[in-house]
Motif scaffolding. Structure first.
Motif, mmCIF file in Angstrom:
data_model
loop_
_atom_site.group_PDB
_atom_site.id
_atom_site.type_symbol
_atom_site.label_atom_id
_atom_site.label_comp_id
_atom_site.label_asym_id
_atom_site.label_seq_id
_atom_site.Cartn_x
_atom_site.Cartn_y
_atom_site.Cartn_z
ATOM 1 N N GLY A 69 0.800 -1.214 0.000
ATOM 2 C CA GLY A 69 0.000 0.000 0.000
ATOM 3 C C GLY A 69 0.835 1.267 0.000
ATOM 4 O O GLY A 69 0.413 2.292 0.555
ATOM 5 N N ALA A 70 2.011 1.223 -0.625
ATOM 6 C CA ALA A 70 2.865 2.411 -0.697
ATOM 7 C C ALA A 70 2.146 3.535 -1.439
ATOM 8 O O ALA A 70 1.483 3.300 -2.451
ATOM 9 C CB ALA A 70 4.174 2.073 -1.402
ATOM 10 N N ASP A 71 2.281 4.740 -0.923
ATOM 11 C CA ASP A 71 1.692 5.892 -1.612
ATOM 12 C C ASP A 71 2.510 6.271 -2.840
ATOM 13 O O ASP A 71 1.950 6.673 -3.867
ATOM 14 C CB ASP A 71 1.614 7.088 -0.654
ATOM 15 C CG ASP A 71 0.601 6.855 0.449
ATOM 16 O OD1 ASP A 71 -0.604 6.826 0.147
ATOM 17 O OD2 ASP A 71 1.023 6.685 1.613
ATOM 18 N N VAL A 72 3.827 6.158 -2.728
ATOM 19 C CA VAL A 72 4.721 6.508 -3.826
ATOM 20 C C VAL A 72 5.895 5.539 -3.830
ATOM 21 O O VAL A 72 6.391 5.150 -2.768
ATOM 22 C CB VAL A 72 5.240 7.963 -3.689
ATOM 23 C CG1 VAL A 72 6.222 8.301 -4.810
ATOM 24 C CG2 VAL A 72 4.083 8.956 -3.689
ATOM 25 N N LEU A 73 6.312 5.156 -5.018
ATOM 26 C CA LEU A 73 7.526 4.353 -5.199
ATOM 27 C C LEU A 73 8.532 5.176 -5.992
ATOM 28 O O LEU A 73 8.230 5.657 -7.086
ATOM 29 C CB LEU A 73 7.206 3.060 -5.950
ATOM 30 C CG LEU A 73 8.414 2.254 -6.459
ATOM 31 C CD1 LEU A 73 9.287 1.771 -5.304
ATOM 32 C CD2 LEU A 73 7.938 1.083 -7.320
ATOM 33 N N ILE A 74 9.721 5.339 -5.438
ATOM 34 C CA ILE A 74 10.810 6.039 -6.108
ATOM 35 C C ILE A 74 11.984 5.071 -6.192
ATOM 36 O O ILE A 74 12.482 4.605 -5.158
ATOM 37 C CB ILE A 74 11.230 7.309 -5.335
ATOM 38 C CG1 ILE A 74 10.079 8.308 -5.286
ATOM 39 C CG2 ILE A 74 12.467 7.936 -5.953
ATOM 40 C CD1 ILE A 74 10.345 9.517 -4.409
ATOM 41 N N GLY A 75 12.412 4.755 -7.400
ATOM 42 C CA GLY A 75 13.518 3.832 -7.565
ATOM 43 C C GLY A 75 14.298 4.131 -8.830
ATOM 44 O O GLY A 75 13.995 5.067 -9.568
ATOM 45 N N THR A 76 15.310 3.323 -9.072
ATOM 46 C CA THR A 76 16.060 3.438 -10.320
ATOM 47 C C THR A 76 15.135 3.071 -11.473
ATOM 48 O O THR A 76 14.361 2.121 -11.381
ATOM 49 C CB THR A 76 17.284 2.509 -10.278
ATOM 50 O OG1 THR A 76 18.124 2.911 -9.185
ATOM 51 C CG2 THR A 76 18.074 2.575 -11.565
ATOM 52 N N ARG A 77 15.238 3.819 -12.566
ATOM 53 C CA ARG A 77 14.328 3.634 -13.696
ATOM 54 C C ARG A 77 15.050 3.000 -14.879
ATOM 55 O O ARG A 77 16.077 3.504 -15.322
ATOM 56 C CB ARG A 77 13.713 4.977 -14.093
ATOM 57 C CG ARG A 77 12.793 5.542 -13.014
ATOM 58 C CD ARG A 77 12.360 6.956 -13.310
ATOM 59 N NE ARG A 77 13.483 7.886 -13.168
ATOM 60 C CZ ARG A 77 13.355 9.207 -13.263
ATOM 61 N NH1 ARG A 77 12.178 9.753 -13.508
ATOM 62 N NH2 ARG A 77 14.413 9.983 -13.116
ATOM 63 N N LEU A 78 14.514 1.910 -15.351
ATOM 64 C CA LEU A 78 15.092 1.222 -16.500
ATOM 65 C C LEU A 78 14.637 1.872 -17.800
ATOM 66 O O LEU A 78 13.474 2.241 -17.943
ATOM 67 C CB LEU A 78 14.666 -0.252 -16.508
ATOM 68 C CG LEU A 78 15.146 -1.117 -15.340
ATOM 69 C CD1 LEU A 78 14.535 -2.508 -15.446
ATOM 70 C CD2 LEU A 78 16.670 -1.210 -15.313
ATOM 71 N N GLU A 79 15.543 1.957 -18.728
ATOM 72 C CA GLU A 79 15.226 2.487 -20.050
ATOM 73 C C GLU A 79 14.658 1.375 -20.927
ATOM 74 O O GLU A 79 15.072 0.222 -20.842
ATOM 75 C CB GLU A 79 16.496 3.048 -20.695
ATOM 76 C CG GLU A 79 16.285 3.656 -22.076
ATOM 77 C CD GLU A 79 17.590 3.996 -22.749
ATOM 78 O OE1 GLU A 79 17.969 5.185 -22.722
ATOM 79 O OE2 GLU A 79 18.242 3.073 -23.285
ATOM 80 N N THR A 80 13.698 1.743 -21.773
ATOM 81 C CA THR A 80 13.182 0.819 -22.789
ATOM 82 C C THR A 80 13.344 1.462 -24.158
ATOM 83 O O THR A 80 13.352 2.689 -24.287
ATOM 84 C CB THR A 80 11.701 0.472 -22.551
ATOM 85 O OG1 THR A 80 10.935 1.683 -22.481
ATOM 86 C CG2 THR A 80 11.523 -0.313 -21.261
ATOM 87 N N ASP A 81 13.449 0.619 -25.179
ATOM 88 C CA ASP A 81 13.599 1.146 -26.532
ATOM 89 C C ASP A 81 12.229 1.382 -27.172
ATOM 90 O O ASP A 81 11.187 1.237 -26.524
ATOM 91 C CB ASP A 81 14.474 0.210 -27.387
ATOM 92 C CG ASP A 81 13.856 -1.174 -27.578
ATOM 93 O OD1 ASP A 81 12.624 -1.343 -27.379
ATOM 94 O OD2 ASP A 81 14.603 -2.103 -27.945
ATOM 95 N N ALA A 82 12.229 1.732 -28.442
ATOM 96 C CA ALA A 82 10.983 2.061 -29.140
ATOM 97 C C ALA A 82 10.033 0.881 -29.231
ATOM 98 O O ALA A 82 8.822 1.060 -29.430
ATOM 99 C CB ALA A 82 11.305 2.583 -30.542
ATOM 100 N N LEU A 83 10.554 -0.341 -29.070
ATOM 101 C CA LEU A 83 9.731 -1.544 -29.128
ATOM 102 C C LEU A 83 9.333 -2.040 -27.737
ATOM 103 O O LEU A 83 8.752 -3.108 -27.602
ATOM 104 C CB LEU A 83 10.470 -2.657 -29.886
ATOM 105 C CG LEU A 83 10.796 -2.357 -31.351
ATOM 106 C CD1 LEU A 83 11.569 -3.515 -31.969
ATOM 107 C CD2 LEU A 83 9.510 -2.093 -32.143
ATOM 108 N N GLY A 84 9.639 -1.251 -26.717
ATOM 109 C CA GLY A 84 9.256 -1.625 -25.367
ATOM 110 C C GLY A 84 10.147 -2.679 -24.741
ATOM 111 O O GLY A 84 9.734 -3.355 -23.800
#
Length: 219
Positions: free
Chosen positions: A143-158
Motif C-alpha cells: 500500500g505504498a503511496d509513492v515508489l521512487i527507484g532506479t528507472r530502466l530504459e526501454t527502446d521504441a519496441l518496449g
C-alpha cells in the motif's frame, strides 16, 4: 532515444503538501533482509545461467573494486540479465517473484513500523536503488503511496535496454528524487535505511532510523 519504464508510478507533488507527513523507507536491507535485485536476477536466470552471467560480468565486478560505482555495476547486470526483454515480460516476472518470495524476504518489524505510520495517516514512500519494476509488486501489496527507484530504459519496441533513465537512485539521488516528487521545501518526518547510500536521506529526516530493523521473516 530510449524511454523510461512505461508503467512507472507518477509522483504526485501536491499530495506531499496536503498536510500528510512523509515517511520514507529504503527497500533492500531495510524492509527486506537482503538485496532484491540480485535475488530477482538469480531467481529469474536459474543456477547455471546465473553463474555464467556472473562470469561474464567479472570485468565489471573487478572494475567496481576500483571505481566503487554501484550504478555502473548494476547497469551492467541489468544489460546482461535483462537486456532485450520486453517490459511486459519483466513486469510479469516481477509479479511472480513478489508473490513467491515476499514472505521470505520482508522483515516483520519493518512491516509493523510501516503499518503503524500508515495508521497514523502518514504518506509512506519507498525510496530504493533497485529498479522500480522489480519493487513495484511489493510496493503495491504494502500500500505504498509513492515508489521512487532506479528507472530502466526501454527502446521504441518496449524492450529493456539495460541502461538507466537518470541516475542510480542512491545517496544524494534519493534526496533529489524525493524533492522532485514533493518539492524543494518538503519535510521528511521519518526515514529508514541501512547503508551509506541512505545517509543523505536520513540526514533530512526529523526521525532518522539507521539499521533499526532486525527481524527475520516468518517462514
Amino acid at each position: 532515444m530510449g524511454t523510461p519504464e512505461a508503467d512507472r508510478q507518477p509522483y504526485p507533488s501536491e499530495e506531499g503538501r496536503s498536510g500528510r507527513p512523509i515517511v520514507a523507507f529504503d527497500f533492500d536491507g531495510t524492509l527486506t533482509t537482503h538485496d532484491s535485485f540480485t535475488a530477482f536476477l538469480k531467481w529469474k536466470a536459474e543456477p547455471f545461467p546465473y553463474v555464467v552471467g556472473l562470469l561474464r560480468l567479472l570485468p565489471h565486478i573487478l572494475a567496481y573494486g576500483v571505481n566503487r560505482d554501484r550504478g555502473r555495476l548494476k547497469a551492467a547486470a541489468a544489460a546482461r540479465f535483462l537486456g532485450g526483454m520486453p517490459l511486459e515480460r519483466l513486469q510479469a516476472l516481477a509479479e511472480t517473484f513478489a508473490m513467491e518470495k515476499a514472505q521470505a524476504m520482508l522483515r516483520p518489524d519493518a512491516i509493523q513500523a510501516w503499518r503503524n505510520w500508515r495508521a497514523q495517516g502518514a504518506l509512506v514512500v519507498i525510496v530504493t536503488a533497485t529498479p522500480e519494476t522489480i519493487v513495484r509488486p511489493f510496493a503495491r501489496a504494502l500500500g505504498a503511496d509513492v515508489l521512487i527507484g532506479t528507472r530502466l530504459e526501454t527502446d521504441a519496441l518496449g524492450r529493456v535496454t539495460g541502461r538507466f533513465v537518470g541516475l542510480n537512485c542512491r545517496g544524494p539521488e534519493k534526496v533529489a528524487r524525493l524533492k522532485a516528487a514533493f518539492g524543494d521545501d518538503m519535510a521528511l518526518l521519518a526515514a529508514y535505511g541501512d547503508t551509506s547510500g541512505d545517509r543523505e536521506m536520513l540526514k533530512m529526516a526529523e526521525i532518522p532510523g539507521y539499521r533499526v530493523f532486525k527481524g527475520k521473516p516468518y517462514l
